[in-house]
Design an enzyme around this catalytic site. Structure first.
Site, PDB file in Angstrom:
ATOM      1  N   TRP A 103      61.232  -8.266  66.801  1.00 55.71           N
ATOM      2  CA  TRP A 103      61.012  -6.943  67.403  1.00 55.71           C
ATOM      3  C   TRP A 103      60.118  -6.137  66.446  1.00 55.71           C
ATOM      4  O   TRP A 103      60.441  -6.030  65.243  1.00 55.71           O
ATOM      5  CB  TRP A 103      62.371  -6.259  67.571  1.00 55.71           C
ATOM      6  CG  TRP A 103      62.366  -4.896  68.171  1.00 55.71           C
ATOM      7  CD1 TRP A 103      61.671  -4.470  69.264  1.00 55.71           C
ATOM      8  CD2 TRP A 103      63.145  -3.776  67.736  1.00 55.71           C
ATOM      9  NE1 TRP A 103      61.976  -3.160  69.545  1.00 55.71           N
ATOM     10  CE2 TRP A 103      62.875  -2.705  68.616  1.00 55.71           C
ATOM     11  CE3 TRP A 103      64.055  -3.577  66.701  1.00 55.71           C
ATOM     12  CZ2 TRP A 103      63.460  -1.461  68.479  1.00 55.71           C
ATOM     13  CZ3 TRP A 103      64.646  -2.346  66.566  1.00 55.71           C
ATOM     14  CH2 TRP A 103      64.352  -1.292  67.446  1.00 55.71           C
ATOM     15  N   LYS A 155      70.719  -0.841  77.206  1.00 58.57           N
ATOM     16  CA  LYS A 155      70.357  -1.693  78.350  1.00 58.57           C
ATOM     17  C   LYS A 155      71.591  -2.013  79.183  1.00 58.57           C
ATOM     18  O   LYS A 155      71.549  -1.955  80.401  1.00 58.57           O
ATOM     19  CB  LYS A 155      69.733  -3.004  77.882  1.00 58.57           C
ATOM     20  CG  LYS A 155      69.057  -2.976  76.547  1.00 58.57           C
ATOM     21  CD  LYS A 155      67.674  -2.409  76.573  1.00 58.57           C
ATOM     22  CE  LYS A 155      67.202  -2.285  75.141  1.00 58.57           C
ATOM     23  NZ  LYS A 155      65.909  -1.859  74.889  1.00 58.57           N
ATOM     24  N   ASP A 178      71.542  -8.430  65.010  1.00 61.14           N
ATOM     25  CA  ASP A 178      71.099  -7.418  65.970  1.00 61.14           C
ATOM     26  C   ASP A 178      71.508  -7.905  67.362  1.00 61.14           C
ATOM     27  O   ASP A 178      70.967  -8.882  67.880  1.00 61.14           O
ATOM     28  CB  ASP A 178      69.570  -7.258  65.872  1.00 61.14           C
ATOM     29  CG  ASP A 178      69.053  -6.133  66.758  1.00 61.14           C
ATOM     30  OD1 ASP A 178      69.815  -5.638  67.616  1.00 61.14           O
ATOM     31  OD2 ASP A 178      67.875  -5.757  66.602  1.00 61.14           O
TER      32      ASP A 178
HETATM   33  C1  LMR Z   1      61.992  -3.121  73.279  1.00 64.67           C
HETATM   34  O1  LMR Z   1      61.948  -4.017  72.426  1.00 64.67           O
HETATM   35  O2  LMR Z   1      61.090  -2.926  74.092  1.00 64.67           O
HETATM   36  C2  LMR Z   1      63.202  -2.252  73.363  1.00 64.67           C
HETATM   37  O3  LMR Z   1      64.132  -2.630  72.419  1.00 64.67           O
HETATM   38  C3  LMR Z   1      62.852  -0.803  73.334  1.00 64.67           C
HETATM   39  C4  LMR Z   1      62.445  -0.342  71.973  1.00 64.67           C
HETATM   40  O4  LMR Z   1      63.040   0.615  71.461  1.00 64.67           O
HETATM   41  O5  LMR Z   1      61.516  -0.900  71.390  1.00 64.67           O
END
Ligand code: LMR
Length: 403
Positions: A133, A249, A214
């Site tokens: 992420w 979510k 996570d």
């Molecule tokens: C994402 O990865 O799109 C979600 O977890 C929203 C975010 O806060 O980035």
């Protein structure tokens, strides 16, 4: 005095939320948003869950005060969340060596975990998967960590390379932090097998690493308990770890910012001591948590009628994502877009990674109004009957014309 000159140079837009903003500002009527991980129904809307609406009605009827909440959240919420993550019968719950803290979303949970570790003298080195992420590296850098990466997938980005993952993590020093995705890996949608979780647990134990898990999508993969199975493999007798979880979510409570950070310590006495540091980390940051989202989650989870109804709503979101996965594969295969896309149908959670070049991602956005993240991460939960074909046509056009 004046602000430092660096402050006058604009920072880059956030890799995900910056795109969502650019999408909002795009005047083209046929634009397609597959950027931030947000669930939409078949009409393209992100609805409130019926159980959330009912919980809010009950809360409004019973409301009497807006007093501050405890630094680490209300006891009832904390108890329900640790049971949801670990299971009510789990030894770490029963013994009291697992404690949950309310946090502002999963992001807030990760930041509290990061601050807790930095302020108590943990290793400065934190290992995360490549890819991950995009907020992970920037957040842990900002919290003062030296970020290192372990390879996670092979070159296709669609299959785990277990041996490479374990080999690189085998270089970590005792005490180093290792960040893992509990389920529904973001951005790949590819999760470790039960065997790889076991081997990760062995490696973490042997090398005395400290995991942060996570768990932002518990219930979006295969089910509530199924999606916690991997992390439970790490909760071995005496093992210590941190978990961050989110209800953005799974309760569709995005803007309420509600989540939790769990500490699993060696003993109940250790957990109590760690909790005092968690409270310090929060007090010097945002002081104490917002109430509303946690009240909703508590009301639903504690209620014998609302809780099973929520689990049905969660299962419906999960089923729709799985349907979308199959539909995406069908749309890409129908257009003979080069590549083996079949894995997308069986991956988990909201995301799939197409493995596009920067140029292809830019052309999708600039020429076709299609917004995807990084190397082609798509939010599979964002497809509808209206936007799937335009997306697939745009991808076919961009891929056919090269870089
Ligand atoms: C994402 O990865 O799109 C979600 O977890 C929203 C975010 O806060 O980035």
């Amino acid at each position: 005095m004046s602000l430092p000159s660096f402050a006058r140079v604009a920072a880059p837009a956030d890799p995900i939320l910056g795109l969502a903003e650019a999408y909002r500002n795009d005047p083209r009527p046929n634009k397609v948003n597959l950027s931030a991980g947000v669930f939409v129904d078949e009409t393209g809307k992100t609805p409130m869950l019926a159980t959330v609406i009912e919980a809010e009605r009950r809360l409004a009827d019973a409301a009497t005060t807006k007093l501050y909440r405890p630094i680490d959240g209300e006891a009832a919420y904390r108890e329900l969340v640790r049971q949801l993550v670990l299971g009510p019968e789990h030894e770490a719950v029963v013994s009291g060596r697992a404690l949950a803290t309310q946090t502002p979303g999963g992001t807030g949970g990760l930041r509290v975990a990061a601050d807790l570790l930095r302020q108590t003298g943990a290793s400065e080195t934190l290992w995360m998967s490549e890819p991950t992420w995009p907020n992970h590296p920037q957040m842990f850098h900002a919290a003062g960590f030296k970020v290192r990466t372990y390879p996670y997938t092979d070159a296709t980005g669609r299959r785990i390379d277990a041996e490479a993952t374990l080999a690189v993590l085998g270089e970590a020093s005792p005490g180093d932090i290792v960040l893992l995705h509990g389920a529904c890996h973001n951005p790949t949608g590819v999760d470790p097998s039960p065997e790889l979780w076991r081997r990760l647990g062995d490696l973490i134990e042997e090398r005395r690493l400290l995991p942060i898990v996570d768990l932002a999508y518990q219930g979006f993969g295969d089910g509530l308990r199924e999606d916690a199975a991997g992390l439970l493999e790490l909760v071995r007798p005496g093992a210590e770890l941190l978990v961050s979880t989110s209800f953005s979510k799974t309760f569709s409570l995005y803007s309420e910012r509600v989540g939790a950070m769990l500490v699993i310590a060696r003993s109940a006495a250790d957990a109590d001591a760690v909790q005092s540091h968690v409270k310090f980390a929060i007090r010097v940051n945002y002081s104490n948590p917002p109430a509303h989202g946690a009240d909703i989650v508590r009301t639903v989870l504690a209620d014998a009628e609302l809780r099973p109804r929520w689990e049905v709503e969660l299962a419906a979101m999960r089923a729709r994502i799985k349907d979308n996965r199959r539909a995406v594969v069908g749309a890409l295969e129908a257009r003979h877009i080069p590549g083996d896309w079949s894995g997308i149908a069986t991956q988990r959670g909201m995301f799939a990674l197409l493995g596009l070049s920067t140029g292809q991602v830019a052309r999708l956005r600039e020429e076709h109004g299609v917004y995807v993240v990084g190397k082609g991460r798509i939010n599979v939960a964002g497809f509808t009957a209206a936007n799937l074909d335009p997306f697939a046509d745009a991808l076919a056009a961009v891929v056919a014309s090269g870089a």
